[in-house]
Scaffold this active site. Structure first.
Site, PDB file in Angstrom:
ATOM      1  N   PHE A  70      12.788  50.647 -54.727  1.00 17.02           N
ATOM      2  CA  PHE A  70      13.194  51.632 -53.893  1.00 17.02           C
ATOM      3  C   PHE A  70      13.940  52.486 -54.437  1.00 17.02           C
ATOM      4  O   PHE A  70      14.182  53.761 -53.746  1.00 17.02           O
ATOM      5  CB  PHE A  70      13.873  50.833 -52.393  1.00 17.02           C
ATOM      6  CG  PHE A  70      15.358  50.473 -52.878  1.00 17.02           C
ATOM      7  CD1 PHE A  70      16.303  51.569 -52.478  1.00 17.02           C
ATOM      8  CD2 PHE A  70      15.843  49.464 -53.565  1.00 17.02           C
ATOM      9  CE1 PHE A  70      17.665  51.255 -52.381  1.00 17.02           C
ATOM     10  CE2 PHE A  70      17.086  49.141 -53.677  1.00 17.02           C
ATOM     11  CZ  PHE A  70      17.907  49.914 -53.116  1.00 17.02           C
ATOM     12  N   LYS A  71      14.666  52.524 -55.467  1.00 16.28           N
ATOM     13  CA  LYS A  71      15.566  53.422 -55.990  1.00 16.28           C
ATOM     14  C   LYS A  71      14.754  54.712 -56.371  1.00 16.28           C
ATOM     15  O   LYS A  71      15.190  55.680 -56.639  1.00 16.28           O
ATOM     16  CB  LYS A  71      16.143  53.023 -57.334  1.00 16.28           C
ATOM     17  CG  LYS A  71      16.801  51.687 -57.015  1.00 16.28           C
ATOM     18  CD  LYS A  71      18.029  51.819 -56.137  1.00 16.28           C
ATOM     19  CE  LYS A  71      18.803  50.534 -56.058  1.00 16.28           C
ATOM     20  NZ  LYS A  71      19.333  49.959 -57.098  1.00 16.28           N
ATOM     21  N   ASP A  72      13.371  54.525 -56.527  1.00 17.27           N
ATOM     22  CA  ASP A  72      12.574  55.836 -56.897  1.00 17.27           C
ATOM     23  C   ASP A  72      12.621  56.825 -55.656  1.00 17.27           C
ATOM     24  O   ASP A  72      12.359  57.770 -55.843  1.00 17.27           O
ATOM     25  CB  ASP A  72      11.201  55.471 -56.924  1.00 17.27           C
ATOM     26  CG  ASP A  72      10.702  54.599 -58.320  1.00 17.27           C
ATOM     27  OD1 ASP A  72      11.601  55.257 -59.372  1.00 17.27           O
ATOM     28  OD2 ASP A  72       9.978  53.732 -58.401  1.00 17.27           O
TER      29      ASP A  72
END
Length: 495
Positions: free
Chosen positions: A112-114
């Site tokens: 999810f950091k993307d």
């Protein structure tokens, strides 16, 4: 719109200043002086838009010094088909009649950091230009597993930037570690730190407060910034996907406009669920925010008692991105719920530094418990949940998402609340193949990249392209240091 520090609200900063600095010089975190509200018809209008268009609209409410054409260009590059493997970018999948999964792992590093770190390089470099600051930027990152890879992928070979990532030596999964050690790019550096994530994170914060280091970098013509979720440029793109998820439920006919939903988020540093809180404050009908923790359950205890105490055992778990005892973004929530009281917020943070513990006042505790529920899960229950969802729904999830599903099950059993709920799915199951394989009943495991093939063969699921390519990559970084040596690593990296 202007931004203030959680520890000194008298000073005002533009969005560009807040994003470029990352962390306030007083140690506080930047956030808007006042949150914008969505107009009454906004969700209906956003329902028909693409994810990129929704991002432009939402971020434009906060980034008043950026033009629509600028934000359109950034979102097109950040969330385009060359970056994400689905046109929805962050699709919402139905699991059962009142449970939906917000898949946040379709980007280049499968986590999810993307969602934020594909956007941050554009916001940061543009912010530097708006500040008339043309110095190269040195970005320092502490990671519990996913942020580091996503940040390096986002900033890889970006002009006039260097990025150095620290991660806990024995605190990431085999695939996470391999992703970082094989990172490509001429401007990247990686070093593991003996200790846990809190040691790495505290070390990076200390470097930001080191005036000697700042002066040394200034003499070299370098500007110091951060890509951790302490940077507002990380939090803002995360608000978008919670608003987008509600719009997708509207579009799917799962809910009607105005219907309440709950959101359940696995979180360690509190940034992901904080973004959901901001979406709620903007007007998205979110009834409860359910905070899910693993055995490092410091957030569960805080949200249920009002006392934050990091003086407890630290556990390395199968959900390593949540193995955190100092949840930095909690400071932003406390500031908001205290009525933007910077003195109280600063006092709590000073207590945390000095004693490792603080208790919020009763008014803040009541406000927290009016919005948040919390729970945690054991290692055994995490794996059991992965197996259960696979067996009952043929839906494969990773270890962090499993924490959220199990805590949601606990919450529903305790409260009887069957409100439609969105679970934030934070990583591809292929990032943690050994734990997932064990959870679905496989006893003899392969090793290294062979685990990816094994998981694909057993489940029939396709290996995400970014992970499939790991087997052919060369390890570039294998150094480690004690936490006291992190400053020397920075100065050596910047020679």
């Amino acid at each position: 719109m202007y931004y203030v520090s959680t520890r000194n609200k008298k000073l005002e900063f533009t969005p560009a200043q807040a994003i470029s600095q990352g962390l306030s010089r007083d140690g506080g975190l930047f956030l808007p002086a006042a949150l914008p509200r969505l107009p009454g018809n906004a969700l209906e209008s956003l329902k028909e838009m693409s994810y990129q268009q929704r991002a432009v609209y939402v971020m434009g409410l906060y980034l008043t010094h950026f033009t629509t054409s600028e934000l359109t260009a950034y979102t097109s590059r950040a969330y385009g088909p060359d970056k994400f493997d689905t046109k929805e970018v962050a699709p919402v999948r139905r699991v059962d009649e009142n449970t939906y999964c917000l898949e946040l792992w379709h980007g280049p590093t499968c986590a999810f950091k993307d969602m934020a770190l594909q956007m941050l390089p554009h916001l940061l470099t543009a912010s530097m230009r708006k500040n008339y600051d043309h110095r190269p930027v040195c970005i320092l990152v502490a990671t519990s597993g996913d942020t580091g890879k996503a940040a390096m992928e986002g900033f890889r070979d970006v002009d006039k930037t260097k990025i150095l990532v620290f991660y806990p030596k024995d605190g990431v999964s085999e695939v996470q570690g391999l992703q970082m050690r094989t990172q490509e790019g001429d401007n990247v550096g990686v070093c593991s730190v003996v200790g846990n994530f809190d040691d790495a994170q505290t070390g990076v914060k200390r470097l930001f407060s080191d005036e000697g280091l700042r002066e040394e970098l200034a003499e070299k013509g370098l500007f110091l910034s951060s890509a951790n979720s302490i940077n507002w440029g990380r939090v803002l793109p995360q608000i978008v996907y919670y608003i987008s998820a509600y719009c997708d439920l509207l579009k799917q006919g799962a809910i009607s406009n105005g219907d309440a939903i709950n959101v359940c988020v696995p979180t360690g540093n509190f940034g992901n669920i904080l973004a959901a809180y901001y979406a709620r404050e903007m007007g998205v009908p979110i009834r409860r925010l359910i905070c899910a923790s693993n055995d490092n359950n410091v957030l569960t205890d805080f949200l249920t008692t009002g006392t934050y105490n990091k003086n407890r055992p630290f556990y390395n778990t199968v959900s390593p991105s949540m193995d955190i005892l100092i949840s930095s973004n909690l400071e932003r929530l406390i500031f908001a719920l205290s009525g933007n009281d910077d003195e109280r917020t600063r006092g709590y943070m000073e207590q945390l530094t000095e004693t490792g513990c603080y208790t919020v006042d009763e008014d803040i505790r009541k406000k927290i418990q009016a919005v948040f529920s919390a729970g945690y899960t054991t290692e055994a229950a995490t794996k059991e949940t992965i197996g259960k969802l696979w067996k009952e729904h043929k839906y494969l999830i990773d270890t962090h998402t499993a924490v959220a599903f199990h805590v949601l099950e606990q919450y529903r059993a305790e409260t009887g609340d069957e409100t439609p709920t969105v679970v934030a799915s934070t990583a591809s199951p292929f990032k943690f193949p050994d734990a997932v394989l064990e959870a679905i009943g496989v006893e003899e495991l392969s090793s290294g990249a062979g685990l990816l093939d094994q998981l694909s063969q057993v489940t029939g699921a396709e290996i995400p392209r970014p992970l499939a390519g790991l087997r052919d990559k060369k390890v570039r970084f294998d150094g480690w240091v004690q936490k006291e040596q992190m400053k020397a690593v920075v100065t050596g990296f910047l020679k």
